[in-house]
Design a protein around this motif. Structure first.
Motif, PDB file in Angstrom:
ATOM      1  N   LYS A 146      -5.077   2.604  -4.824  1.00 49.20           N
ATOM      2  CA  LYS A 146      -3.704   2.948  -5.209  1.00 49.20           C
ATOM      3  C   LYS A 146      -3.477   2.806  -6.710  1.00 49.20           C
ATOM      4  CE  LYS A 146      -2.214   3.721  -0.990  1.00 49.20           C
ATOM      5  NZ  LYS A 146      -1.816   5.082  -0.549  1.00 49.20           N
ATOM      6  N   GLY A 147      -4.512   2.515  -7.449  1.00 44.40           N
ATOM      7  CA  GLY A 147      -4.395   2.407  -8.906  1.00 44.40           C
ATOM      8  C   GLY A 147      -4.170   1.007  -9.413  1.00 44.40           C
ATOM      9  N   GLY A 148      -4.206   0.019  -8.517  1.00 46.34           N
ATOM     10  CA  GLY A 148      -4.029  -1.362  -8.949  1.00 46.34           C
ATOM     11  C   GLY A 148      -5.219  -1.860  -9.745  1.00 46.34           C
ATOM     12  N   LEU A 149      -4.958  -2.734 -10.703  1.00 45.78           N
ATOM     13  CA  LEU A 149      -6.008  -3.342 -11.520  1.00 45.78           C
ATOM     14  C   LEU A 149      -6.358  -4.675 -10.875  1.00 45.78           C
ATOM     15  CD1 LEU A 149      -4.447  -2.543 -15.017  1.00 45.78           C
ATOM     16  CD2 LEU A 149      -5.989  -1.125 -13.636  1.00 45.78           C
ATOM     17  N   PHE A 150      -7.258  -4.617  -9.909  1.00 44.95           N
ATOM     18  CA  PHE A 150      -7.524  -5.777  -9.067  1.00 44.95           C
ATOM     19  C   PHE A 150      -8.310  -6.829  -9.832  1.00 44.95           C
ATOM     20  CE2 PHE A 150      -9.352  -8.358  -5.736  1.00 44.95           C
ATOM     21  CZ  PHE A 150      -8.357  -8.389  -4.775  1.00 44.95           C
ATOM     22  N   GLU A 151      -7.791  -8.060  -9.820  1.00 45.40           N
ATOM     23  CA  GLU A 151      -8.453  -9.185 -10.465  1.00 45.40           C
ATOM     24  C   GLU A 151      -8.786 -10.235  -9.404  1.00 45.40           C
ATOM     25  OE1 GLU A 151      -6.107 -10.692 -13.659  1.00 45.40           O
ATOM     26  OE2 GLU A 151      -6.146  -8.816 -14.782  1.00 45.40           O
ATOM     27  N   ARG A 152      -9.937 -10.842  -9.542  1.00 44.42           N
ATOM     28  CA  ARG A 152     -10.352 -11.839  -8.559  1.00 44.42           C
ATOM     29  C   ARG A 152     -10.854 -13.091  -9.240  1.00 44.42           C
ATOM     30  NH1 ARG A 152     -14.823  -9.563  -4.961  1.00 44.42           N
ATOM     31  NH2 ARG A 152     -15.190 -11.780  -4.609  1.00 44.42           N
ATOM     32  N   GLY A 153     -10.548 -14.208  -8.615  1.00 39.75           N
ATOM     33  CA  GLY A 153     -11.133 -15.465  -9.034  1.00 39.75           C
ATOM     34  C   GLY A 153     -12.253 -15.814  -8.081  1.00 39.75           C
ATOM     35  N   GLN A 158       0.130 -12.451 -12.417  1.00 41.24           N
ATOM     36  CA  GLN A 158       1.489 -11.963 -12.601  1.00 41.24           C
ATOM     37  C   GLN A 158       1.477 -10.787 -13.554  1.00 41.24           C
ATOM     38  OE1 GLN A 158       4.484 -14.867 -13.544  1.00 41.24           O
ATOM     39  NE2 GLN A 158       6.102 -13.335 -13.775  1.00 41.24           N
ATOM     40  N   ASP A 159       2.100  -9.701 -13.140  1.00 43.50           N
ATOM     41  CA  ASP A 159       2.275  -8.533 -13.993  1.00 43.50           C
ATOM     42  C   ASP A 159       3.755  -8.175 -13.956  1.00 43.50           C
ATOM     43  OD1 ASP A 159       2.428  -5.885 -15.086  1.00 43.50           O
ATOM     44  OD2 ASP A 159       0.285  -5.636 -14.709  1.00 43.50           O
ATOM     45  N   GLY A 160       4.474  -8.586 -14.966  1.00 45.32           N
ATOM     46  CA  GLY A 160       5.915  -8.384 -14.955  1.00 45.32           C
ATOM     47  C   GLY A 160       6.552  -9.170 -13.830  1.00 45.32           C
ATOM     48  N   LEU A 161       7.265  -8.472 -12.963  1.00 49.96           N
ATOM     49  CA  LEU A 161       7.968  -9.120 -11.856  1.00 49.96           C
ATOM     50  C   LEU A 161       7.168  -9.096 -10.556  1.00 49.96           C
ATOM     51  CD1 LEU A 161      11.600  -7.826 -12.522  1.00 49.96           C
ATOM     52  CD2 LEU A 161      10.573 -10.018 -13.165  1.00 49.96           C
ATOM     53  N   LEU A 162       5.900  -8.701 -10.640  1.00 48.69           N
ATOM     54  CA  LEU A 162       5.025  -8.682  -9.467  1.00 48.69           C
ATOM     55  C   LEU A 162       4.041  -9.839  -9.561  1.00 48.69           C
ATOM     56  CD1 LEU A 162       4.097  -7.254  -6.878  1.00 48.69           C
ATOM     57  CD2 LEU A 162       2.570  -5.857  -8.309  1.00 48.69           C
ATOM     58  N   ILE A 163       4.089 -10.734  -8.562  1.00 47.38           N
ATOM     59  CA  ILE A 163       3.246 -11.927  -8.527  1.00 47.38           C
ATOM     60  C   ILE A 163       2.406 -11.876  -7.263  1.00 47.38           C
ATOM     61  CG2 ILE A 163       3.236 -14.449  -8.368  1.00 47.38           C
ATOM     62  CD1 ILE A 163       6.051 -14.314  -9.773  1.00 47.38           C
ATOM     63  N   THR A 164       1.089 -12.026  -7.415  1.00 50.19           N
ATOM     64  CA  THR A 164       0.204 -11.996  -6.249  1.00 50.19           C
ATOM     65  C   THR A 164      -0.770 -13.164  -6.309  1.00 50.19           C
ATOM     66  OG1 THR A 164      -1.166 -10.377  -7.456  1.00 50.19           O
ATOM     67  CG2 THR A 164       0.325  -9.517  -5.778  1.00 50.19           C
ATOM     68  N   GLY A 165      -1.097 -13.712  -5.138  1.00 48.08           N
ATOM     69  CA  GLY A 165      -2.058 -14.800  -5.017  1.00 48.08           C
ATOM     70  C   GLY A 165      -3.221 -14.363  -4.151  1.00 48.08           C
ATOM     71  N   GLN A 166      -4.407 -14.875  -4.434  1.00 50.98           N
ATOM     72  CA  GLN A 166      -5.634 -14.356  -3.819  1.00 50.98           C
ATOM     73  C   GLN A 166      -5.856 -14.804  -2.382  1.00 50.98           C
ATOM     74  OE1 GLN A 166      -9.152 -14.319  -6.305  1.00 50.98           O
ATOM     75  NE2 GLN A 166     -10.444 -14.952  -4.604  1.00 50.98           N
ATOM     76  N   LEU A 201       3.560   1.425  -6.455  1.00 50.87           N
ATOM     77  CA  LEU A 201       4.081   0.307  -7.237  1.00 50.87           C
ATOM     78  C   LEU A 201       2.977  -0.425  -7.982  1.00 50.87           C
ATOM     79  CD1 LEU A 201       6.672  -1.397  -7.874  1.00 50.87           C
ATOM     80  CD2 LEU A 201       5.959  -2.897  -5.991  1.00 50.87           C
ATOM     81  N   VAL A 202       1.776  -0.475  -7.377  1.00 49.38           N
ATOM     82  CA  VAL A 202       0.686  -1.232  -7.990  1.00 49.38           C
ATOM     83  C   VAL A 202      -0.069  -0.431  -9.047  1.00 49.38           C
ATOM     84  CG1 VAL A 202       0.391  -2.637  -5.923  1.00 49.38           C
ATOM     85  CG2 VAL A 202      -1.018  -0.589  -6.227  1.00 49.38           C
ATOM     86  N   GLU A 203       0.220   0.850  -9.184  1.00 48.68           N
ATOM     87  CA  GLU A 203      -0.540   1.688 -10.107  1.00 48.68           C
ATOM     88  C   GLU A 203      -0.455   1.154 -11.545  1.00 48.68           C
ATOM     89  OE1 GLU A 203      -0.071   6.168 -11.805  1.00 48.68           O
ATOM     90  OE2 GLU A 203      -0.111   5.981  -9.616  1.00 48.68           O
ATOM     91  N   GLY A 204      -1.621   0.892 -12.121  1.00 48.59           N
ATOM     92  CA  GLY A 204      -1.672   0.401 -13.494  1.00 48.59           C
ATOM     93  C   GLY A 204      -1.238  -1.035 -13.675  1.00 48.59           C
ATOM     94  N   ARG A 205      -1.088  -1.772 -12.568  1.00 46.27           N
ATOM     95  CA  ARG A 205      -0.612  -3.153 -12.658  1.00 46.27           C
ATOM     96  C   ARG A 205      -1.676  -4.110 -12.158  1.00 46.27           C
ATOM     97  NH1 ARG A 205       5.584  -3.329 -10.567  1.00 46.27           N
ATOM     98  NH2 ARG A 205       5.576  -5.182 -11.907  1.00 46.27           N
ATOM     99  N   LYS A 206      -1.727  -5.278 -12.783  1.00 47.98           N
ATOM    100  CA  LYS A 206      -2.677  -6.306 -12.383  1.00 47.98           C
ATOM    101  C   LYS A 206      -2.230  -6.932 -11.062  1.00 47.98           C
ATOM    102  CE  LYS A 206      -2.158  -8.474 -16.293  1.00 47.98           C
ATOM    103  NZ  LYS A 206      -2.273  -9.480 -17.368  1.00 47.98           N
ATOM    104  N   VAL A 207      -3.155  -7.001 -10.120  1.00 48.80           N
ATOM    105  CA  VAL A 207      -2.865  -7.571  -8.800  1.00 48.80           C
ATOM    106  C   VAL A 207      -4.088  -8.338  -8.316  1.00 48.80           C
ATOM    107  CG1 VAL A 207      -1.165  -5.851  -8.072  1.00 48.80           C
ATOM    108  CG2 VAL A 207      -3.594  -5.422  -7.672  1.00 48.80           C
ATOM    109  N   ARG A 217       0.810  -1.227   0.000  1.00 43.85           N
ATOM    110  CA  ARG A 217       0.000   0.000   0.000  1.00 43.85           C
ATOM    111  C   ARG A 217       0.840   1.273   0.000  1.00 43.85           C
ATOM    112  NH1 ARG A 217      -2.569   0.995   5.888  1.00 43.85           N
ATOM    113  NH2 ARG A 217      -4.158   1.950   4.558  1.00 43.85           N
ATOM    114  N   HIS A 218       2.022   1.246   0.621  1.00 49.89           N
ATOM    115  CA  HIS A 218       2.876   2.443   0.660  1.00 49.89           C
ATOM    116  C   HIS A 218       4.135   2.308  -0.187  1.00 49.89           C
ATOM    117  CE1 HIS A 218       0.256   4.024   3.687  1.00 49.89           C
ATOM    118  NE2 HIS A 218       0.610   3.155   4.612  1.00 49.89           N
TER     119      HIS A 218
END
Length: 229
Positions: free
Chosen positions: A184-191, A200-208, A150-156, A140-141
């Motif tokens: 924060k501008g993140g493109l939040f995706e949910r399953g 995964q968006d580039g080098l940023l990997i997130t799990g739900q 960091l999350v702005e415009g990125r899929k998370v 978040r910060h």
């Protein structure tokens, strides 16, 4: 491969009087995925020593093969008992960093200056960063090299509002992860709730959620496999 795993040191669930910490599956499943890939693993936490894990995550409703294996693994438990202080670790010593979740992280790691600086240093060094469940909230910060979130415009992804509501903690947590990353501008995706979902968006990997732990670790290993000799 040298992998840093960062765990929460926060053990109180707001004002409820209940215990929390990290979620055991979110450490155990990645831990063995990394071990099986031959990685050297370092565990760190803000306070050092043995971090708290949510007691529910070791209970019969949530135990898995990975959690049972971890709790029976003397070497793993010994390593957990001597986590390095987060302030004493350096990005230069590792190829990547992985953050398990659990509710504790939204109280300490999301505001911890050492954690924020550490993630920024990995990102600025073009090294992959992976986080699962509540752990994406620690972003978040975190800023990119241009000073933007960091999350702005990125899929998370991360623990969803509906998953938080389902366990009755919407009014307990200091912020809702889905709302915060979106703000924060993140493109939040949910399953689907409680199903494995990794983004995964580039080098940023997130799990739900906890079910996503192994898949998030495997995505990180795949990224490392194309980056390391």
């Amino acid at each position: 491969m040298k992998i840093l795993i960062v765990l929460t040191s926060h053990g109180q669930l707001g004002d409820t009087g209940r215990e929390t910490g990290f979620w055991l599956e979110e450490l155990a499943a990645p831990y063995y995925a990394f071990k099986e890939a031959g990685a050297a693993i370092t565990l760190a936490s803000p306070g050092g020593g043995r971090p708290p894990f949510d007691p529910a995550s070791a209970g019969p409703d949530y135990e898995t093969d990975s959690t049972r294996r971890f709790l029976a693994d003397r070497d793993a438990l010994a390593q957990l008992g001597r986590t390095v202080k987060l302030s004493e670790v350096s990005q230069e010593d590792f190829d990547t960093v992985f953050y398990p979740g659990g509710h504790g992280v939204v109280w300490d790691l999301s505001e911890d200056p050492d954690s924020i600086a550490l993630i920024e240093s990995f990102a600025h060094a073009n090294k992959p960063v992976a986080l699962v469940c509540h752990a994406p909230g620690v972003l978040r910060h975190v800023k990119d090299a241009d000073g933007r979130p960091l999350v702005e415009g990125r899929k998370v992804t991360g623990f969803t509002n509906s998953e938080e509501e389902a366990i009755g903690l919407t009014e307990v947590v200091p912020f809702l992860l889905e709302d915060e990353l979106t703000a924060k501008g993140g493109l939040f995706e949910r399953g689907p709730d409680w199903g494995s979902h990794v983004v995964q968006d580039g080098l940023l990997i997130t799990g739900q959620n906890p079910e996503s732990s192994r898949a998030a670790a495997e995505a990180l290993l795949q990224e490392l496999s194309v980056r390391l000799p």
